[in-house]
Design an enzyme around this catalytic site. Structure first.
Site, PDB file in Angstrom:
ATOM      1  N   PRO A  91      21.377  41.678 -32.402  1.00  0.00           N
ATOM      2  CA  PRO A  91      22.733  41.603 -33.129  1.00  0.00           C
ATOM      3  C   PRO A  91      23.850  42.216 -31.626  1.00  0.00           C
ATOM      4  O   PRO A  91      23.394  42.157 -30.346  1.00  0.00           O
ATOM      5  CB  PRO A  91      22.059  43.326 -33.110  1.00  0.00           C
ATOM      6  CG  PRO A  91      20.945  43.458 -33.638  1.00  0.00           C
ATOM      7  CD  PRO A  91      20.932  42.291 -32.859  1.00  0.00           C
ATOM      8  N   GLU A  92      25.135  41.797 -31.815  1.00  0.00           N
ATOM      9  CA  GLU A  92      25.740  41.660 -30.941  1.00  0.00           C
ATOM     10  C   GLU A  92      26.604  43.107 -30.771  1.00  0.00           C
ATOM     11  O   GLU A  92      26.725  43.775 -31.913  1.00  0.00           O
ATOM     12  CB  GLU A  92      27.054  39.736 -30.685  1.00  0.00           C
ATOM     13  CG  GLU A  92      25.747  39.141 -30.438  1.00  0.00           C
ATOM     14  CD  GLU A  92      26.427  38.227 -29.836  1.00  0.00           C
ATOM     15  OE1 GLU A  92      27.288  37.782 -29.666  1.00  0.00           O
ATOM     16  OE2 GLU A  92      25.563  36.436 -30.519  1.00  0.00           O
ATOM     17  N   ARG A 130      34.266  31.410  -9.254  1.00  0.00           N
ATOM     18  CA  ARG A 130      32.987  30.514 -10.869  1.00  0.00           C
ATOM     19  C   ARG A 130      32.850  29.420 -11.951  1.00  0.00           C
ATOM     20  O   ARG A 130      33.801  28.904 -12.403  1.00  0.00           O
ATOM     21  CB  ARG A 130      33.749  31.744 -12.000  1.00  0.00           C
ATOM     22  CG  ARG A 130      33.288  33.562 -11.510  1.00  0.00           C
ATOM     23  CD  ARG A 130      32.053  33.965 -11.179  1.00  0.00           C
ATOM     24  NE  ARG A 130      30.936  33.835 -12.259  1.00  0.00           N
ATOM     25  CZ  ARG A 130      30.658  35.120 -12.808  1.00  0.00           C
ATOM     26  NH1 ARG A 130      31.144  36.143 -12.284  1.00  0.00           N
ATOM     27  NH2 ARG A 130      29.960  35.930 -13.628  1.00  0.00           N
TER      28      ARG A 130
END
Length: 277
Positions: free
Chosen positions: A2-3, A158
């Site tokens: 589940p997100e 990043r």
């Protein structure tokens, strides 16, 4: 797993049945799930009123006067609100019995893979946001603090692929594998692109896509791939509108080119090499 949309659907489903109710009983049917269940929690919670039900990332937060019950659905968990006396199923590991003075209801956690969690954070333990599971989380993608400028500034150093940066959760929380794939497709960004090479203008598209995708998924009850069901027992149906996720080899809905599948950090990534640059 589940997100964020599935957890938010769950929060919205359980909140009306829990907020303002008093805990009458706490039932654990094993010693723990991913971590041991909190000792003496029954003595702590029985007789206490649930003040609110909130969400932080993929964690549900049941607020009491003395602290917060932290619930995580793990890989396969779901919560149901049931009347008392409903027959137990295998893998029903935790019940929270609540009452409004006239009627009882049971909040039941079902978790076949047992990667979920039920933990207690007392107010005396410090600020909730400093809990070990919460303190490293980024901003909420559906709140005002989330913006293209935030993404741009936080990714200047990043070099990792943008998909991996989104999944890390330290800049923006809750954009899991499914919704990262779909958001990058909508924004036209190749998931392999180093995060530091994406311009402000492209981050504007990505931030908007993330908001739109997550909001749409919540409206449609989230995604049901294997185990997730909502509190009312219904499945989500956002998966019926996927453009790339789990569609490897299928023609792109935009251009007709076959959707590609690669591995990034042990997770499958789906994208269209023609539409996403």
């Amino acid at each position: 797993m589940p997100e964020l949309p599935e957890v938010e659907v769950t929060r919205r489903g359980v909140a009306p049945h829990l907020e303002g109710r008093v805990v009458e009983e706490v039932v654990f049917r094993r010693e723990g799930l991913r971590w041991p269940f909190p000792a003496h929690i029954a003595q702590t919670l029985v007789g206490q009123r649930i003040e609110h039900v909130k969400r932080r990332g993929k964690y549900l937060l049941l607020g009491f006067a003395g602290g917060t019950l932290i619930v995580h659905l793990g890989m396969s968990g779901h919560l149901r609100v049931l009347p008392p006396g409903i027959e137990l199923k295998k893998h029903d590991h935790f019940d929270l019995v609540v009452s409004d003075g006239a009627h009882k209801q049971v909040l039941r956690l079902h978790d076949p893979r047992r990667f979920g969690a039920v933990l207690w954070h007392a107010n005396d333990d410090g600020e909730l946001e400093q809990h070990i599971l919460l303190r490293g989380l980024g901003v909420e993608p559906l709140e005002e603090q989330f913006s293209a400028e935030l993404l741009y500034r936080a990714t200047r150093k990043r070099s990792a692929p943008i998909k991996q940066v989104l999944l890390a959760g330290d800049i923006v929380v809750g954009v899991g594998n499914i919704y990262a794939c779909e958001s990058l497709f909508r924004a036209g960004i190749n998931p392999k692109t180093p995060a530091s090479r994406i311009s402000r203008a492209r981050y504007e598209k990505l931030a908007a896509a993330i908001r739109e995708i997550l909001a749409a998924a919540i409206v449609q009850g989230g995604s049901t791939l294997r185990d997730f069901i909502a509190v009312n027992g219904q499945s989500g149906y956002f998966q019926q509108t996927y453009f790339v996720y789990d569609r490897a080899g299928v023609p792109c809905r935009n251009c007709g080119a076959p959707i590609r599948q690669i591995k990034q950090g042990q997770r499958s990534t789906f994208y269209c090499a023609t539409c996403q640059k």
